[in-house]
Design a protein around this motif. Structure first.
Motif, PDB file in Angstrom:
ATOM      1  N   VAL A   1       0.838  -1.296  -0.098  1.00  0.00           N
ATOM      2  CA  VAL A   1       0.145  -0.021  -0.022  1.00  0.00           C
ATOM      3  C   VAL A   1       0.853   1.386   0.107  1.00  0.00           C
ATOM      4  O   VAL A   1       0.528   2.125  -0.881  1.00  0.00           O
ATOM      5  N   ALA A   2       1.981   1.072   0.923  1.00  0.00           N
ATOM      6  CA  ALA A   2       2.790   2.257   0.842  1.00  0.00           C
ATOM      7  C   ALA A   2       4.102   1.854   1.753  1.00  0.00           C
ATOM      8  O   ALA A   2       4.031   0.758   2.132  1.00  0.00           O
ATOM      9  N   ASP A   3       5.026   2.679   1.783  1.00  0.00           N
ATOM     10  CA  ASP A   3       6.388   2.290   2.485  1.00  0.00           C
ATOM     11  C   ASP A   3       6.046   2.621   3.934  1.00  0.00           C
ATOM     12  O   ASP A   3       5.179   3.491   4.467  1.00  0.00           O
ATOM     13  N   ALA A   4       6.929   2.426   4.826  1.00  0.00           N
ATOM     14  CA  ALA A   4       7.016   2.620   6.299  1.00  0.00           C
ATOM     15  C   ALA A   4       6.686   3.965   6.492  1.00  0.00           C
ATOM     16  O   ALA A   4       5.981   4.580   7.338  1.00  0.00           O
ATOM     17  N   GLU A   5       7.687   4.866   5.924  1.00  0.00           N
ATOM     18  CA  GLU A   5       7.738   6.360   6.271  1.00  0.00           C
ATOM     19  C   GLU A   5       6.377   6.752   5.744  1.00  0.00           C
ATOM     20  O   GLU A   5       5.849   7.944   6.564  1.00  0.00           O
ATOM     21  N   ALA A   6       5.798   6.602   4.765  1.00  0.00           N
ATOM     22  CA  ALA A   6       4.514   7.157   4.085  1.00  0.00           C
ATOM     23  C   ALA A   6       3.471   6.855   5.126  1.00  0.00           C
ATOM     24  O   ALA A   6       2.701   7.644   5.453  1.00  0.00           O
ATOM     25  N   ILE A   7       3.350   5.671   5.746  1.00  0.00           N
ATOM     26  CA  ILE A   7       2.372   5.390   6.612  1.00  0.00           C
ATOM     27  C   ILE A   7       2.434   6.092   7.785  1.00  0.00           C
ATOM     28  O   ILE A   7       1.631   6.456   8.485  1.00  0.00           O
ATOM     29  N   ASP A   8       3.774   6.243   8.333  1.00  0.00           N
ATOM     30  CA  ASP A   8       3.849   6.672   9.676  1.00  0.00           C
ATOM     31  C   ASP A   8       3.924   8.327   9.523  1.00  0.00           C
ATOM     32  O   ASP A   8       2.845   8.834  10.546  1.00  0.00           O
ATOM     33  N   ARG A   9       4.105   8.998   8.600  1.00  0.00           N
ATOM     34  CA  ARG A   9       3.668  10.298   8.212  1.00  0.00           C
ATOM     35  C   ARG A   9       2.133  10.584   8.267  1.00  0.00           C
ATOM     36  O   ARG A   9       1.832  11.589   8.647  1.00  0.00           O
ATOM     37  N   ALA A  10       1.575   9.597   7.436  1.00  0.00           N
ATOM     38  CA  ALA A  10      -0.050   9.882   7.674  1.00  0.00           C
ATOM     39  C   ALA A  10      -0.760   9.778   8.947  1.00  0.00           C
ATOM     40  O   ALA A  10      -1.252  10.680   8.955  1.00  0.00           O
ATOM     41  N   MET A  11      -0.064   8.825   9.912  1.00  0.00           N
ATOM     42  CA  MET A  11      -0.651   8.977  11.134  1.00  0.00           C
ATOM     43  C   MET A  11      -0.303  10.132  11.978  1.00  0.00           C
ATOM     44  O   MET A  11      -0.872  10.749  12.780  1.00  0.00           O
ATOM     45  N   GLU A  12       1.305  10.669  11.651  1.00  0.00           N
ATOM     46  CA  GLU A  12       1.363  11.730  12.379  1.00  0.00           C
ATOM     47  C   GLU A  12       0.982  13.081  12.137  1.00  0.00           C
ATOM     48  O   GLU A  12       0.624  13.959  13.029  1.00  0.00           O
ATOM     49  N   LEU A  13       0.737  13.488  10.885  1.00  0.00           N
ATOM     50  CA  LEU A  13       0.329  14.540  10.235  1.00  0.00           C
ATOM     51  C   LEU A  13      -1.116  14.429  10.108  1.00  0.00           C
ATOM     52  O   LEU A  13      -1.966  15.686  10.581  1.00  0.00           O
ATOM     53  N   GLY A  14      -1.874  13.393   9.790  1.00  0.00           N
ATOM     54  CA  GLY A  14      -3.249  13.337   9.566  1.00  0.00           C
ATOM     55  C   GLY A  14      -4.098  13.139  10.793  1.00  0.00           C
ATOM     56  O   GLY A  14      -5.121  13.630  11.050  1.00  0.00           O
ATOM     57  N   TYR A  15      -3.439  12.450  11.914  1.00  0.00           N
ATOM     58  CA  TYR A  15      -4.214  11.932  13.073  1.00  0.00           C
ATOM     59  C   TYR A  15      -3.393  12.595  14.329  1.00  0.00           C
ATOM     60  O   TYR A  15      -3.743  12.102  15.454  1.00  0.00           O
ATOM     61  N   ARG A  16      -2.285  13.388  14.211  1.00  0.00           N
ATOM     62  CA  ARG A  16      -1.634  13.986  15.148  1.00  0.00           C
ATOM     63  C   ARG A  16      -1.020  13.073  16.178  1.00  0.00           C
ATOM     64  O   ARG A  16      -0.872  13.189  17.296  1.00  0.00           O
ATOM     65  N   HIS A  17      -0.884  11.537  15.825  1.00  0.00           N
ATOM     66  CA  HIS A  17       0.093  10.928  16.528  1.00  0.00           C
ATOM     67  C   HIS A  17       1.539  11.336  16.650  1.00  0.00           C
ATOM     68  O   HIS A  17       2.224  11.872  15.729  1.00  0.00           O
ATOM     69  N   PRO A  18       1.988  11.474  17.966  1.00  0.00           N
ATOM     70  CA  PRO A  18       3.538  11.812  18.005  1.00  0.00           C
ATOM     71  C   PRO A  18       4.333  11.122  17.186  1.00  0.00           C
ATOM     72  O   PRO A  18       5.623  11.639  16.977  1.00  0.00           O
TER      73      PRO A  18
END
Length: 290
Positions: A215-232
């Motif tokens: 679906v996406a690489d690790a960095e893209a998935i993490d950035r999605a949650m950090e920026l889209g859902y405010r996960h630290p």
């Protein structure tokens, strides 16, 4: 409970069994608050104390020791080899060994052999049954889950896990100690994975499946949650910090107790088999070497 206190309402003396990253972090936060801490580690006493020293230096670099030198705080940290060698007059003992039921039961039984009857005994387990672990004690009313988060010195949360056998006074004492550490406590009932691991592992496993499925690489998935859902921190970087082997063990336990929705992806099993355990091995979903 032990009436001798230090650093506000904290016990004057605390024991920690296990001097790995979690155990050393737990020892550090108590020592920073003026508590005398004894770490029991049968494999690497020198390494346990060294990890506390490194953590204290990082805290000093962040300006969190109030002008005290790391070596000054470190004088409050002592080590012994076996849990039976811990001082008998501790206000609290926190078990922080790997997530293995048999190992934890053995350690807790050793702690109970010598601990004073007023000593509160806690487990830092992230998923195992507090009720089951409490069976190692003749008095489970003084036993409670005290789940710290990695890295302990900077994480704000401690999850207090209340089994049916845990006394209200034990929960109240631990909640007060968490407050005195400058952290926030939540109290949850004993259930597989509690609140935090159950939610965190579920998110982490789905993120691993997304990598597995392209679906996406690790960095893209993490950035999605950090920026889209405010996960630290994204779920895959978090998995690397926790340790892929630890996450796999917790997922296997949750799958056995809660069902197939927690079945670990094959990618996670493959990485653990290859020794790609995250930051501690230098590679997981990210490259940590250097």
């Amino acid at each position: 409970m032990n009436s001798s206190t230090s650093g506000g309402d904290l016990p004057a003396t605390v024991g920690v069994v296990g001097g790995g990253r979690m155990g050393a972090g737990i020892a550090q936060v108590f020592a920073e608050r003026g508590v005398t801490v004894t770490i029991a580690d049968s494999l690497d006493q020198e390494g346990a104390r060294s990890r506390v020293a490194t953590g204290l230096q990082r805290a000093a670099d962040r300006g969190q020791l109030g002008g005290r030198a790391p070596d000054e705080v470190l004088t409050r940290v002592h080590t012994v080899g076996e849990p039976r060698a811990l001082p008998t007059d501790l206000g609290l003992v926190v078990e922080a060994v790997p997530e293995n039921v048999s190992l934890k039961l053995d350690v807790l039984a050793q702690v109970a052999e010598t601990a004073a009857v007023t000593t509160v005994i806690a487990s830092n387990t992230s998923s195992l049954s507090i009720t089951e672990l409490g069976a190692a004690l003749s008095d489970p009313s003084r036993f409670v889950g005290m789940h710290f988060f990695n890295p302990v010195p900077v994480s704000e949360l401690v999850e207090i896990v209340w089994a049916g056998t845990t006394a209200q006074s034990t929960v109240d004492a631990v909640r007060g100690w968490v407050d005195a550490l400058g952290k926030t406590a939540i109290v949850v009932n004993d259930s597989p994975g509690f609140a935090t691991s159950r939610l965190g592992v579920h998110l982490g496993l789905e993120a691993i499946r997304m990598v597995e499925e392209g679906v996406a690489d690790a960095e893209a998935i993490d950035r999605a949650m950090e920026l889209g859902y405010r996960h630290p921190m994204g779920p895959l970087r978090s998995t690397d910090l926790v340790g892929l082997d630890v996450r796999l063990a917790v997922a296997d336990h949750l799958a056995a107790t809660l069902g197939a929705r927690f079945e670990p992806p094959q990618l996670l099993r493959d990485k653990v088999a290859r020794g790609e355990l995250g930051r501690k091995s230098g590679r997981g979903f990210y490259d940590w070497e250097g």
